[in-house]
Scaffold this motif. Structure first.
Motif, mmCIF file in Angstrom:
data_model
loop_
_atom_site.group_PDB
_atom_site.id
_atom_site.type_symbol
_atom_site.label_atom_id
_atom_site.label_comp_id
_atom_site.label_asym_id
_atom_site.label_seq_id
_atom_site.Cartn_x
_atom_site.Cartn_y
_atom_site.Cartn_z
ATOM 1 N N SER B 79 12.602 -26.422 5.394
ATOM 2 C CA SER B 79 11.586 -25.450 4.999
ATOM 3 C C SER B 79 11.959 -24.074 5.516
ATOM 4 O O SER B 79 12.636 -23.928 6.517
ATOM 5 C CB SER B 79 10.197 -25.883 5.447
ATOM 6 N N ALA B 81 11.436 -20.340 6.968
ATOM 7 C CA ALA B 81 10.559 -19.622 7.888
ATOM 8 C C ALA B 81 10.107 -18.303 7.271
ATOM 9 O O ALA B 81 8.983 -17.869 7.469
ATOM 10 C CB ALA B 81 11.272 -19.356 9.203
ATOM 11 N N SER B 92 14.169 -24.356 8.714
ATOM 12 C CA SER B 92 13.786 -25.397 9.661
ATOM 13 C C SER B 92 14.144 -26.761 9.072
ATOM 14 O O SER B 92 13.946 -27.007 7.891
ATOM 15 C CB SER B 92 12.285 -25.307 9.909
ATOM 16 N N VAL B 93 14.694 -27.624 9.909
ATOM 17 C CA VAL B 93 15.027 -28.977 9.472
ATOM 18 C C VAL B 93 14.099 -29.928 10.209
ATOM 19 O O VAL B 93 14.043 -29.912 11.433
ATOM 20 C CB VAL B 93 16.494 -29.316 9.813
ATOM 21 N N PHE B 94 13.334 -30.709 9.460
ATOM 22 C CA PHE B 94 12.401 -31.605 10.134
ATOM 23 C C PHE B 94 12.389 -32.971 9.478
ATOM 24 O O PHE B 94 12.858 -33.132 8.343
ATOM 25 C CB PHE B 94 10.996 -31.009 10.192
ATOM 26 N N ASP B 95 11.850 -33.950 10.170
ATOM 27 C CA ASP B 95 11.849 -35.314 9.632
ATOM 28 C C ASP B 95 10.521 -35.597 8.938
ATOM 29 O O ASP B 95 9.683 -34.723 8.812
ATOM 30 C CB ASP B 95 12.144 -36.331 10.738
ATOM 31 N N LYS B 98 7.233 -34.608 10.330
ATOM 32 C CA LYS B 98 7.098 -33.168 10.539
ATOM 33 C C LYS B 98 7.553 -32.728 11.926
ATOM 34 O O LYS B 98 7.091 -31.736 12.461
ATOM 35 C CB LYS B 98 5.636 -32.713 10.320
ATOM 36 N N ARG B 99 8.450 -33.504 12.535
ATOM 37 C CA ARG B 99 9.000 -33.089 13.818
ATOM 38 C C ARG B 99 10.268 -32.293 13.564
ATOM 39 O O ARG B 99 11.147 -32.752 12.832
ATOM 40 C CB ARG B 99 9.322 -34.306 14.686
ATOM 41 N N GLU B 100 10.345 -31.138 14.180
ATOM 42 C CA GLU B 100 11.491 -30.276 13.911
ATOM 43 C C GLU B 100 12.708 -30.715 14.719
ATOM 44 O O GLU B 100 12.623 -30.948 15.916
ATOM 45 C CB GLU B 100 11.144 -28.831 14.247
ATOM 46 N N PHE B 103 16.949 -25.561 13.792
ATOM 47 C CA PHE B 103 16.921 -24.438 12.878
ATOM 48 C C PHE B 103 18.315 -24.142 12.362
ATOM 49 O O PHE B 103 19.290 -24.303 13.092
ATOM 50 C CB PHE B 103 16.445 -23.205 13.637
#
Lengths: 760, 209
Positions: B79, B81, B92-95, B98-100, B103
């Motif tokens: 997503s 920023a 942002s790279v998250f699973d 929604k845990r980041e 970046f």
């Protein structure tokens, strides 16, 4: 009132819409795959994006996608070809992922994520609901397609897309027009309006007498060929009768205006009441979609615009049309060629109105919007004035307001300029006939076929004819103003009430047993805030609700108050579904103290007695005492008569909170809800209030949310919410022994409070 | 993002802020992206300090030495920023919870061309936002405006509840006027520069600008 105003039955339309969607999708499936005709179909849903985009810079064309759920499998078709299918037995999990610009539905097959389909956002709600139902279907074999009536679609008649959550095309179902709607509201005052119209008629007739008297005056007295025979008494008689006619006309005007003012003020008040009642009846969810500024604009400004239209524009319209009619008839009878000459430019002018109206309307709407924005910025700044001052941002906010004010100024200037340019031109064009008239009449006087008096009469009539014509040329702008406001108002009035009482809603007194039966809820279809909540609460229990921020604690309580309706399952009080209660009766038996305390402008006394205006002074005093508010109230110079709220005495956070606790207690609720109600109090005061509360709430049910766990020390049971489900339930000690989430929360808070200096 | 006055003394606090917050920046050296069934996954080497967050996703391979450990996720999301200003930077790279994980400062600089193209496509799919090339008609009735437009993928229609709210205007440095449109359902559309539209299209929206 709004029920009568509804011009269509939205429930029935929605049901028809649902059937139609199912039918057309099934037909689509059969054209792709005729073999399916014999198979059972659980559900059909559509999507529009290809699985993958071409690359970052360009978008692949949209597809015509259809996914079909059969009892044993899901088949996905793209543009009439089957692309993949999953056996339902192998699927372990369905998910929908909502991104900023698109949605994907996925499933887990043999531990691997597989794509079902990708779609644009208008399918987000449907896909969310489908995935939810598929999960339920896999468990219970039941698929509920109620969501279909809200599915985004296009109107059959005009092809325009529907607005979200609506199966009704605003263009095709409400042909009844604004004027007709307005009549519905004005109908109670029809006698006043009718009187006004009659008076208009009389005034017009009376005004038509004056030019004839004028002719007599000129031809028989002033410009007579035989001045010797003129009788002075006749001369005076004509002048006196002219004065009498004038007097009579003005007297009638007074009567007319009185009738109008009366009816218009009634209309504006009932309109305001209607809009206000409608806004109040809307659910929190709907109200939250709009800004306070735009709602206020509707209740105050828009209703005034409509009143002005009814008092000024509409009567004048009637009068001008009558004048136009009478004089045209006279002129045509007198000399039809002349009349034709004078009226010739009118059709052209009217045609050009239509041309400019569209543009004008946009300009005016723009002005309205900028006005709303200016209002809401003001509202914003004033409600956040403490933050503005704290960060020293006064100049920044002034600038921000200046910019919007300038925008408003420019929008106003642009709209007015436009109008002021077009208007004189139209004015002149209408009057062009007058020049023909001068030529024609001048010739006839020179011929001797017309007397000076006749000419005076004739040109008076002609100028009287131009007044309504010119006035009518102003009409588009007024209609635009009115139309803008009327549309905005009816948009509110026509809104369906999403949380409504059933026809014979129950008003029984409640005892306080509360049951949550498999409750699930989400603010939108794609994410569940709560999922499968089961809880049985006996009367007199105090239930503490704990959990991390955003876990759904306040949502649970909103559902209990029925600010929102549950999506799945049910909430029952004394075994009766919440949806069967009348909302008024339900809420009158639930007392609430919310995190954000709101005090209305008024005295301390008014604020405590807010929900029970019939309370005696003793009751109010007692409630304040229990809430620990009495002491500080008595320290105020005006005690219970102290003016609080926006302009009055500023209370501290803790004081406000205690007043709202007193308010809830005076309400004598069977169920008390405390949402961080004592968060702004010190622990000592909190304990005092709690002890008092505990005595009071015996045999009554209490739900309390608190982050400070010591607040919930008295709770009979605690429920720990985690990821939208109840993770742990039980009394304090039991949960501690369990060493789960609650235990960790307690330990974390203990560590925090260890900041106090240790005893040596 | 918002037009805040920039003349405030932030440097002294900024330093302490970076000291206390550690942001994991992902690049070609510490991570690689995988793909399965068209879904992006990630293998990344992360600090031991953060490893506790990701227990079940760490490789059981104990050979991972020192302060680092390898993290394997089969599904990750990207997503932006600053979606309007820097669509391919600060990602942002998250699973799926929604845990980041970290970046990405800049896709083009921190990754090889093919990976960069794949990540850009992934972003474009999530932030699906067709570019409007021509405006065929705009009709406003009862406060709602109905648009018929020619997009990069073909013709389409959409409606806005309130043009002035749903159309964000961003003025560029060279006088271009970028329009970001969000329709009633939340679909995004973009006009990169309204001033560069053809005359007819421009006149159809002129009044809203």
């Amino acid at each position: 009132m709004d029920r009568q105003n509804a011009l269509f039955d939205s429930a029935q339309l929605a049901a028809e819409h649902k059937e139609q969607i199912k039918r057309s999708r099934r037909e689509r499936l059969l054209t792709i795959d005729p073999d399916c005709a014999t198979e059972d179909i659980v559900a059909l849903f559509v999507f529009d994006l290809p699985d993958r985009e071409a690359d970052a810079a360009s978008h692949a064309p949209r597809v015509n996608g259809l996914a079909v759920v059969f009892p044993d499998r899901i088949a996905v078709y793209v543009d009439g070809k089957s692309v993949r299918s999953f056996s339902l037995k192998e699927v372990t999990d369905f998910r929908v992922h909502v991104a900023v610009g698109s949605v994907t539905a996925e499933c887990t097959v043999n531990g691997e994520t597989q794509l079902i389909c990708r779609a644009t956002k208008q399918h987000a709600n449907e896909l969310g609901a489908v995935i939810k139902q598929l999960t339920a279907y896999r468990k219970s074999g039941v698929y509920c397609d109620d969501y279909l009536q809200h599915v985004a679609c296009y109107c059959e008649h005009c092809g325009r897309p529907f607005l979200p959550g609506s199966a009704i095309c605003p263009f095709c179902t409400k042909k009844a027009g604004v004027i007709k709607r307005l009549w519905e509201i004005a109908r109670p005052f029809k006698w006043h309006l009718l009187t006004a119209v009659l008076l208009f008629f009389c005034i017009t007739l009376v005004n038509l007498i004056t030019p004839s008297l004028n002719r007599v005056l000129v031809d028989e007295y002033i410009n007579t060929p035989t001045p010797e025979t003129v009788s002075v008494s006749g001369f005076i008689g004509v002048i006196v009768s002219m004065a009498v006619v004038q007097l009579f006309s003005h007297a009638l005007s007074v009567l007319r205006n009185r009738a109008l003012i009366r009816s218009s003020n009634h209309v504006v008040v009932s309109l305001r009441e209607l809009v206000f009642a409608k806004i109040q009846a809307m659910s929190i969810g709907r109200i939250a979609q709009r800004t306070a500024g735009s709602l206020m604009q509707r209740v105050t400004n828009d209703t005034v615009v409509i009143r002005d239209f009814i008092t000024n524009v509409l009567p004048e319209f009637v009068q001008e049309v009558l004048v136009l009619l009478f004089i045209s008839v006279y002129l045509f009878v007198y000399d039809w060629r002349l009349a034709l000459l004078i009226l010739l430019p009118t059709p052209f002018v009217i045609a050009s109105f239509r041309f400019v109206r569209k543009r004008l309307r946009l300009l005016w709407r723009r002005r309205w919007n900028v006005g709303v924005r200016a209002n809401s910025i003001l509202h914003d700044i004033f409600s956040g004035i403490r933050v503005v001052k704290a960060f020293g941002m006064e100049d920044y906010e002034s600038n921000r307001f200046d910019v919007v004010s300038a925008d408003y100024r420019d929008a106003s200037i642009k709209a007015s300029n436009h109008w002021q340019t077009i208007h004189p031109i139209l004015h002149f064009m209408i009057g062009i006939g007058e020049f023909f008239l001068l030529f024609y009449v001048g010739n006839r006087i020179l011929d001797g076929t017309m007397t000076l008096g006749q000419m005076a009469q004739f040109s008076t009539y002609v100028s009287m004819l131009y007044t309504p014509l010119r006035w009518l040329s102003m009409l588009p702008q007024r209609l635009v103003d009115f139309g803008t406001s009327a549309t905005k108002l009816f948009e509110i009035i026509d809104e369906t009430i999403d949380i409504d009482d059933k026809p014979n809603a129950k008003t029984t007194p409640i005892r306080g047993t509360v049951d949550f039966n498999n409750v699930s809820f989400g603010y939108d279809n794609t994410t569940d805030v709560l999922n499968g909540i089961n809880l049985h609460v006996e009367p007199g229990e105090m239930i503490g609700i704990v959990g991390r921020s955003g876990v759904g604690k306040t949502t649970l309580i909103n559902l209990l108050m029925r600010l929102y309706d549950v999506e799945g399952g049910s909430i029952c009080i004394d075994g009766i579904d919440l949806r069967d209660f009348s909302q008024e009766s339900l809420r009158s038996q639930i007392g609430v103290v919310l995190q954000e305390t709101f005090l209305f402008a008024g005295t301390v006394y008014d604020n405590i007695a807010y929900a029970k205006p019939t309370a005696t002074r003793d009751e109010v005093l007692n409630a304040a005492k229990v809430a620990g508010a009495h002491e500080f109230i008595m320290r105020l110079p005006d005690a219970y008569n102290t003016q609080i709220g926006e302009k009055g005495y500023t209370l501290s956070g803790g004081e406000r909170q205690r007043i709202s606790i007193a308010r809830a207690l005076l309400h004598d609720p069977r169920i008390l809800i405390l949402d961080e109600a004592t968060a702004a109090l010190d622990t000592v005061t909190e304990r005092q209030i709690q002890n008092a509360l505990q005595k009071l709430m015996q045999n009554r049910t209490t739900f309390a949310i608190a982050h400070r766990l010591s607040t919930l020390r008295n709770a009979t049971r605690l429920i720990v919410l985690d990821k939208g489900v109840i993770a742990e339930v039980g009394p304090h000690e039991e949960l501690l022994r369990k060493k789960g989430i609650y235990y960790n929360l307690v330990i974390a808070q203990r560590q925090m409070s260890n900041m106090a200096p240790k005893k040596t | 993002m918002s037009a805040r006055p920039s003349s405030r003394p932030t440097e002294s606090t900024a330093q302490t802020l970076t000291d206390i917050v550690s942001v994991t920046y992902l690049n070609r050296d510490n991570c690689s992206f995988t793909e399965k069934n068209g879904f992006l996954g990630l293998r990344a080497t992360i600090d031991k300090r953060e490893a506790s967050l990701w227990e079940q996703h760490l490789t059981t391979d104990e050979a991972a030495v020192g302060e680092k450990q390898e993290l394997v996720l089969d599904r990750i999301f990207l997503s932006r920023a600053f979606p309007f200003e820097k669509p391919f930077e600060y990602i942002s790279v998250f699973d799926k919870n929604k845990r980041e994980i970290g970046f990405i400062r800049s896709l083009a600089e921190d990754f090889d061309e093919t990976v960069c193209a794949r990540l850009m496509r992934e972003l474009e799919e999530a932030y699906y936002c067709p570019v409007i090339q021509r405006i065929l008609s705009v009709k406003t009735q009862r406060g709602i405006s109905y648009w018929q437009v020619q997009c990069d993928f073909g013709e389409t229609t959409f409606s806005l509840r309130d043009v002035y709210v749903d159309m964000r205007k961003i003025e560029g440095p060279n006088g271009e006027l970028r329009l970001l449109i969000t329709d009633v359902y939340g679909n995004r559309y973009e006009i990169p520069n309204a001033n560069a539209l053809d005359r007819q299209s421009y006149r159809r929206i002129e009044l809203f600008l």
